[in-house]
Design a protein around this motif. Structure first.
Motif, PDB file in Angstrom:
ATOM      1  N   ARG A 136      -2.643   3.170   8.240  1.00 35.21           N
ATOM      2  CA  ARG A 136      -3.615   4.053   7.584  1.00 35.21           C
ATOM      3  C   ARG A 136      -4.674   3.291   6.802  1.00 35.21           C
ATOM      4  O   ARG A 136      -5.619   3.908   6.307  1.00 35.21           O
ATOM      5  N   CYS A 137      -4.479   1.983   6.609  1.00 33.30           N
ATOM      6  CA  CYS A 137      -5.498   1.188   5.901  1.00 33.30           C
ATOM      7  C   CYS A 137      -5.356  -0.258   6.360  1.00 33.30           C
ATOM      8  O   CYS A 137      -4.453  -0.591   7.134  1.00 33.30           O
ATOM      9  N   CYS A 174       0.855  -1.181   0.000  1.00 38.61           N
ATOM     10  CA  CYS A 174       0.000   0.000   0.000  1.00 38.61           C
ATOM     11  C   CYS A 174       0.889   1.228   0.000  1.00 38.61           C
ATOM     12  O   CYS A 174       2.095   1.149   0.244  1.00 38.61           O
ATOM     13  N   CYS A 223      -1.879  -1.919   6.038  1.00 34.22           N
ATOM     14  CA  CYS A 223      -0.741  -1.511   6.879  1.00 34.22           C
ATOM     15  C   CYS A 223      -1.173  -1.301   8.326  1.00 34.22           C
ATOM     16  O   CYS A 223      -0.530  -0.570   9.064  1.00 34.22           O
ATOM     17  N   HIS A 273       0.722   5.671   0.808  1.00 35.02           N
ATOM     18  CA  HIS A 273      -0.085   6.759   1.366  1.00 35.02           C
ATOM     19  C   HIS A 273       0.656   8.081   1.222  1.00 35.02           C
ATOM     20  O   HIS A 273       1.854   8.158   1.498  1.00 35.02           O
TER      21      HIS A 273
HETATM   22 ZN   LIG Z   1      -1.891   1.294   4.089  1.00 28.76          ZN
END
Ligand SMILES: [Zn+2]
Length: 262
Positions: free
Chosen positions: A121-122, A29, A125, A31
Motif C-alpha cells: 500500500r506504500c 508502516c 511495504c 495501514h
Molecule cells: Zn505500507
C-alpha cells in the motif's frame, strides 16, 4: 501483524505497540484496512463455506464490519518475534474462541500469502513477500454444510455474546427418559474444528438444537470435559459410538452432573 476490529475498539493499539517494541521490532508502516467476507476466506484458507460454515460465520462476525489495522514490523528474527507478540497479547486480552484480538501468521508461506493480500500500500511495504513454503494452509477437518439446516449467520449472532470469555455451558442433552448416574463427556480436541465437532454432536445427540450443539462444542474446548448427554445406558452407548465414528477421541463416560435449578 493484523490488529482486528476489537483491538482498535478496545484501545489495545498502545499495548500492541509496547509489546512490539519490547520484542525488539520496529513498525515500518501501518495501514487501516476493512475486511470483507472475501478477504476472510482468502486470509484463512484453511476454512471454506461449504465444509466450515460455522467457522467462517464466526470469523465474519468478528472480523468484518469495522476497521482493522495492518502493521509491517521488522527487526531481528522478526517472524518468530511477531508470533511471540501475538501470543502475549492474546494471553492478556483474548475474550473467546474467535475473539483473539490480533493475528500473525504461524507459517512463512501463510505470512507471504496474507501479507501480499494486506500490504503493498506504500513504498515501505511495496516489496512482495516470498516464501518457498506452500502459500495455502492445509484444509482443517470439515463438517456438514449446516447452511442446509439453519440460518448460520443468525445463529452466530444469537450465540456470540454467550461465547465471550469462557463459552456458556448449555447443559447436557437428555437422550431418553431412562435415568442413570452416568453422562457422556466431551473434552477439547485440537485435531478437530468447530464444524467437525458440531457435526459429530449433531449426529450423536438426536434432537440437539444448533445453539446447544455449538455451545457444547465451544465449552468443551475450554472446560477440559463437558457433560453433553444424559439418559439410559443404551442411549449413552449409542452416543459414544457415534462420536467415535466421527473421529472424536476425547470423550467418555463420567458421573452425571448435578441437576441445575431451572
Ligand atoms: Zn505500507
Amino acid at each position: 501483524m493484523l490488529l482486528k476490529p476489537d483491538c482498535l475498539r478496545l484501545g489495545l493499539t498502545g499495548p500492541v505497540e509496547s509489546a512490539v517494541a519490547a520484542a525488539g521490532l520496529r513498525i515500518d508502516c501501518r495501514h487501516a484496512v476493512e475486511l470483507f467476507p472475501a478477504d476472510v476466506r482468502h486470509l484463512w484458507s484453511e476454512y471454506d463455506d461449504r465444509g466450515h460454515p460455522l467457522a467462517t460465520s464466526f470469523l465474519d462476525r468478528y472480523l468484518t464490519g469495522g476497521p482493522s489495522e495492518v502493521l509491517l514490523v521488522s527487526g531481528p528474527d522478526a517472524f518468530e518475534a511477531a508470533r511471540r507478540v501475538k501470543r502475549q497479547i492474546r494471553s492478556e486480552h483474548a475474550a473467546g474462541p474467535f475473539a483473539n484480538v490480533v493475528h500473525g501468521a504461524e507459517r512463512r508461506g501463510e505470512l507471504a500469502r496474507q501479507a501480499n493480500h494486506l500490504l503493498g500500500r506504500c513504498d515501505h511495504c511495496a516489496e512482495p513477500f516470498v516464501s518457498d513454503e506452500p502459500a495455502l494452509n492445509p484444509a482443517r477437518p470439515p463438517g456438514i454444510d449446516f447452511r442446509e439446516h439453519f440460518d448460520v449467520a443468525a445463529l452466530v449472532d444469537e450465540v456470540w455474546p454467550l461465547t465471550q470469555g469462557v463459552p456458556a455451558d448449555p447443559g447436557p442433552v437428555r437422550l431418553d427418559d431412562d435415568a442413570t448416574d452416568t453422562a457422556v463427556y466431551l473434552g477439547p480436541d485440537r485435531a478437530h474444528t468447530l464444524d467437525s465437532t458440531v457435526t459429530a454432536l449433531w449426529f450423536a445427540l438426536p434432537g440437539v438444537t444448533p445453539r446447544q450443539a455449538v455451545l457444547l462444542a465451544m465449552h468443551a474446548g475450554f472446560s477440559g470435559g463437558t457433560p453433553i448427554a444424559v439418559g439410559g445406558r443404551r442411549a449413552l452407548r449409542r452416543c459414544l459410538r457415534t462420536l467415535h465414528e466421527h473421529g472424536i477421541r476425547n470423550c467418555g463416560k463420567g458421573p452425571c452432573p448435578p441437576v441445575r435449578p431451572g
